[in-house]
Design an enzyme around this catalytic site. Sequence first.
Site, mmCIF file in Angstrom:
data_model
loop_
_atom_site.group_PDB
_atom_site.id
_atom_site.type_symbol
_atom_site.label_atom_id
_atom_site.label_comp_id
_atom_site.label_asym_id
_atom_site.label_seq_id
_atom_site.Cartn_x
_atom_site.Cartn_y
_atom_site.Cartn_z
ATOM 1 N N LYS A 238 0.841 -1.198 0.000
ATOM 2 C CA LYS A 238 0.000 0.000 0.000
ATOM 3 C C LYS A 238 0.879 1.253 0.000
ATOM 4 C CE LYS A 238 -0.678 -0.026 5.034
ATOM 5 N NZ LYS A 238 -1.643 -0.194 6.127
ATOM 6 N N HIS A 251 -7.093 11.019 4.666
ATOM 7 C CA HIS A 251 -8.213 10.818 5.574
ATOM 8 C C HIS A 251 -9.071 12.076 5.669
ATOM 9 C CE1 HIS A 251 -5.414 7.673 6.929
ATOM 10 N NE2 HIS A 251 -6.473 7.043 7.377
ATOM 11 N N ASP A 324 -8.557 1.596 0.075
ATOM 12 C CA ASP A 324 -8.322 2.120 1.411
ATOM 13 C C ASP A 324 -9.704 2.402 2.015
ATOM 14 O OD1 ASP A 324 -7.036 3.044 3.665
ATOM 15 O OD2 ASP A 324 -5.762 4.461 2.611
#
Length: 611
Positions: A238, A251, A324
Amino acid sequence: MNRIVPAQARVAAGRRLIAVASIMFLVAGCATAGARASATPSGRTVAAWADSVIASLSVRDRAAQLVWPWVLGDYVPEGSAEWTRIRRLVTEQHVGGFIVSVGGPIDIATKINALQELSGLPLLWSADLETGVGFRARGGYFLPNAIDLGGATQFPWQMALGAVRDTALAYGMAKATALEARALGIHVAFGPVLDVNNNPANPVIGARSYSEDPALTGRLGAAFVRGLQENGVVATGKHFPGHGDTETNSHLALATVNASRARLDSVELLPFREAVRAGVGAIMTFHGFLPALDSSGVPATLSPLVMTELLRRDMGFNGLLFTDAMDMAGVVDRFGAVEAAKRAIAAGNDILLMPADIGGAIDAVVAGLAEGRYTEERLNASVRRVLLLKDQMGLRRERKVSLERVRSVVGDSSHVALAQTIADRSVVLGRDIGGLVPFPAGPAAPRVRSVTYARRADLGAGTAFTAEMRRLGVGLTNTYVNADDSLPNIDAFLASIDSTDIVVVGSYVNISSSTATAGAPPAFEALMQGVRARTSRVILVAFGSPYALLQAPDAPTYLVPWGGIPASQRAAARALTGGIAITATLPISIPPLLNIGAGERRAARTETRQP
């Protein structure tokens, strides 16, 4: 214990998504310890089972195999509202797997067993295990005494391996992680991080990366992949196609990587290519915009050009593709949760990880099929990958783990010793202008003042460091400064400093999923300036961000131990006192102060301090 071996050859022509020949793993045994290869069904039998299950499932239940909720690993009694909510995800929504987060080892294993027993089909379990199983499976601290409740093995941040540059240690760390994960019932590890952290201002990757050197990142990442998969756990590289060169936390908002295609090929994509060559079984996406790969403005997670054309077709990846977290602002702010779910499947993703609304995400996948956004064959291809992995993990034969075995594997003394070895070998002395390291010994030993600069919630900050320093005979005093206080009262402490004191400032402030910037609060700079005004004998120890020197460029001595876990705190204390040799070098640059490869060497003292 399953042994997962990379396929020896890939099917080149067509690379049909539903082809059995595209299976990424060959299982050499079943999940229970001591099982032999003869117990493993043939590939044809496994595929026939997967196809029979697909034929028996409704469209919605097939979609549910691709939606994995997030659950805590905490203790939850059966009669609680939380247990009822989690149970319904299995018994009513029929999800295919979970991502499990923080909790004690026994609590995690107990919860996994209970949900496995409730599920019609066996469940796949995944977890973020970037720094070992202790990254998630720790008991935390009992309050108000701050007693460490122990748990799984914690390793330093990945960048510690970059500082050592030792693929054998990377493999060993991954092996320990795999053994502990399978003991808890976890099958998929979300690691290694293959992002090349070439931007010091990155607010979310930092020391989670191996290095800013793509070749080094690729070598260590490939070793980590082999260490996981040869010991029974699926590795997940990742965040594809690379989250290193950004100053935005995905985020919190849509991040952008404005690199050319040539730069992406030579830097960001290189570690992922190495991982694919090593047979990595899974890849996780990046919720970021890379205009050189897709100029339409969509994040990579939702881009068929990135996920299907580049990753699957051009790079030949045929394993599980995880998004994700689907509750992150980088992917839902523009499109909303429902549209993002449809676009993610259409782009080529297999698993929608932790959407906020599980039922809504399942319904969105079904609706996308009805709208013609993707075909039933495309949907079934992802379901087939999930089912094949369930069989390859031995879950048709045994889906639960032995709770009695957890204590014999998780936190094993050899794993703990390996974590300490990595911590000891990875300490970097970036510079030491005043020659303070190691501390003078004997009658000339100075007074040492230790400052712990940490957030209030970081209960372990400074505890192991202080204890180890005192064990080694250093008579230090310790001061705690709360990093959450914008105006900490440090006047009395500063006034007490003598010019002959050595002041060790340990900064534990680090990036996280909620940080918008990479640096510590401005009060940290004021602290360092105040200390420097009282004495020139200052050592900054970066337990948090390895780029802390950028906020204190006048610090004469700079030590980086790659994390605030107990092993790293002990390693820092040993390095300062001459208990261990210092040989590692920076796998990153700290421009304009230090170049990649910087680091002063120190031999260990033949006679170290004793209490």
